[in-house]
Design a protein around this motif. Sequence first.
Motif, short mmCIF file in Angstrom:
data_model
loop_
_atom_site.label_atom_id
_atom_site.label_comp_id
_atom_site.label_asym_id
_atom_site.label_seq_id
_atom_site.Cartn_x
_atom_site.Cartn_y
_atom_site.Cartn_z
N CYS A 13 9.65 0.04 -6.42
CA CYS A 13 9.21 -1.63 -7.42
C CYS A 13 8.20 -0.69 -8.41
O CYS A 13 8.72 -0.89 -9.18
N PHE A 14 7.30 -0.22 -8.01
CA PHE A 14 6.20 0.47 -8.95
C PHE A 14 6.74 1.19 -10.16
O PHE A 14 6.45 0.59 -11.41
N MET A 15 8.54 1.94 -9.71
CA MET A 15 8.22 2.71 -10.72
C MET A 15 9.43 2.08 -11.57
O MET A 15 9.69 2.13 -12.96
N VAL A 16 10.05 0.88 -11.30
CA VAL A 16 10.95 0.72 -12.14
C VAL A 16 10.35 -1.00 -12.49
O VAL A 16 10.17 -0.11 -14.66
N LEU A 17 9.40 -1.67 -12.34
CA LEU A 17 9.12 -1.72 -12.49
C LEU A 17 6.84 -1.03 -13.55
O LEU A 17 7.15 -1.21 -15.18
N PHE A 18 7.22 -0.16 -13.70
CA PHE A 18 6.40 0.80 -14.63
C PHE A 18 7.37 1.42 -15.74
O PHE A 18 6.53 0.90 -16.74
N VAL A 20 10.09 -0.28 -17.36
CA VAL A 20 9.91 -1.54 -17.78
C VAL A 20 8.74 -1.79 -18.76
O VAL A 20 9.32 -2.46 -20.01
N ILE A 21 7.68 -2.31 -18.66
CA ILE A 21 6.05 -2.80 -18.56
C ILE A 21 6.01 -1.26 -20.06
O ILE A 21 5.74 -1.76 -21.33
N ASP A 22 6.33 -0.07 -19.47
CA ASP A 22 5.99 1.31 -20.73
C ASP A 22 4.67 0.94 -21.09
O ASP A 22 4.29 1.49 -22.17
N ILE A 23 4.10 0.78 -20.41
CA ILE A 23 1.91 0.67 -20.74
C ILE A 23 2.44 1.94 -21.54
O ILE A 23 1.25 1.59 -22.50
N LEU A 24 2.01 2.88 -20.88
CA LEU A 24 1.94 4.47 -21.90
C LEU A 24 2.56 4.12 -23.43
O LEU A 24 1.70 4.78 -23.99
N GLY A 25 3.82 3.39 -23.35
CA GLY A 25 4.47 3.72 -24.58
C GLY A 25 3.66 2.68 -25.04
O GLY A 25 3.90 2.45 -26.95
N SER A 26 2.96 1.67 -25.20
CA SER A 26 2.09 0.68 -25.86
C SER A 26 1.32 0.31 -26.44
O SER A 26 0.27 -0.07 -26.11
N VAL A 27 0.73 2.53 -26.33
CA VAL A 27 -0.77 3.13 -26.14
C VAL A 27 -0.79 2.62 -27.90
O VAL A 27 -1.98 2.18 -28.23
N PRO A 28 0.09 2.94 -28.21
CA PRO A 28 0.04 3.23 -29.79
C PRO A 28 0.07 1.30 -30.13
O PRO A 28 -1.50 0.76 -31.52
N LEU A 113 4.18 -8.15 -24.27
CA LEU A 113 3.76 -6.56 -24.13
C LEU A 113 4.35 -6.65 -22.39
O LEU A 113 4.81 -5.51 -22.07
N VAL A 114 3.03 -7.55 -21.77
CA VAL A 114 3.29 -6.37 -20.56
C VAL A 114 4.08 -7.31 -19.62
O VAL A 114 4.80 -6.77 -18.84
N GLY A 173 12.17 5.25 -22.24
CA GLY A 173 14.07 4.29 -22.58
C GLY A 173 15.23 4.59 -21.74
O GLY A 173 16.03 3.85 -21.32
N ILE A 174 15.27 6.10 -21.34
CA ILE A 174 16.51 6.67 -20.67
C ILE A 174 16.33 5.66 -19.19
O ILE A 174 17.76 5.45 -18.72
#
Length: 184
Positions: A13-18, A20-28, A113-114, A173-174
């Motif tokens: 669940c953590f990895m799937v949500l991680f 989808v949320i893509d917080i590291l990709g949202s850093v910029p 975003l989140v 993304g993949i």
Amino acid sequence: MIEAFSLKETMTCFMVLFAVIDILGSVPIIVSLRKQFGHIDSERASIVSGGLMIVFLFLGDKMLKLIGIDVNSFAIAGAFVIFIIALEMILGIEIHKVESVKAASIVPIAFPLVAGAGTLTTTLSLRAEFHVVNIILGILLNTILVYIVLKSANFIEEKIGDATLMILKKVFGIILLAISIKLF
């Protein structure tokens, strides 16, 4: 409730949500919002986004029934949203235009975003496969990670670099693309 706990389910669940949320990709995006608006209330944004996910986990299906939509239709619609997000991440294109805002903590960080459409759909989809306690733990772990990233976005951007962030965005993304296919 304790007997339903599973470390494997929680981490899934953590990895799937991680992804989808893509917080590291949202850093910029976070760094640019911080430059534009000054201070971002990391605690508030994290708590609101985590709260939205948990509330939707319990009340999402009831809200959908109220407006006459079943969970399966919502999951398929969510699969389309996740598919489009994945295409944006992989191909580097922008399909969904983010509207301009005057402040940045709840909107656009906590929502969308989140805890956006893809995340909320994913929480409902996870409920069909996993025990609620494991989903909540996955949400809480992601909320903590969101808080850490919001607090240290500038540091992360400096240390990781744009190239690594771009690679992470493509990889997640993949993963999202695979999740969307599974939801179909």
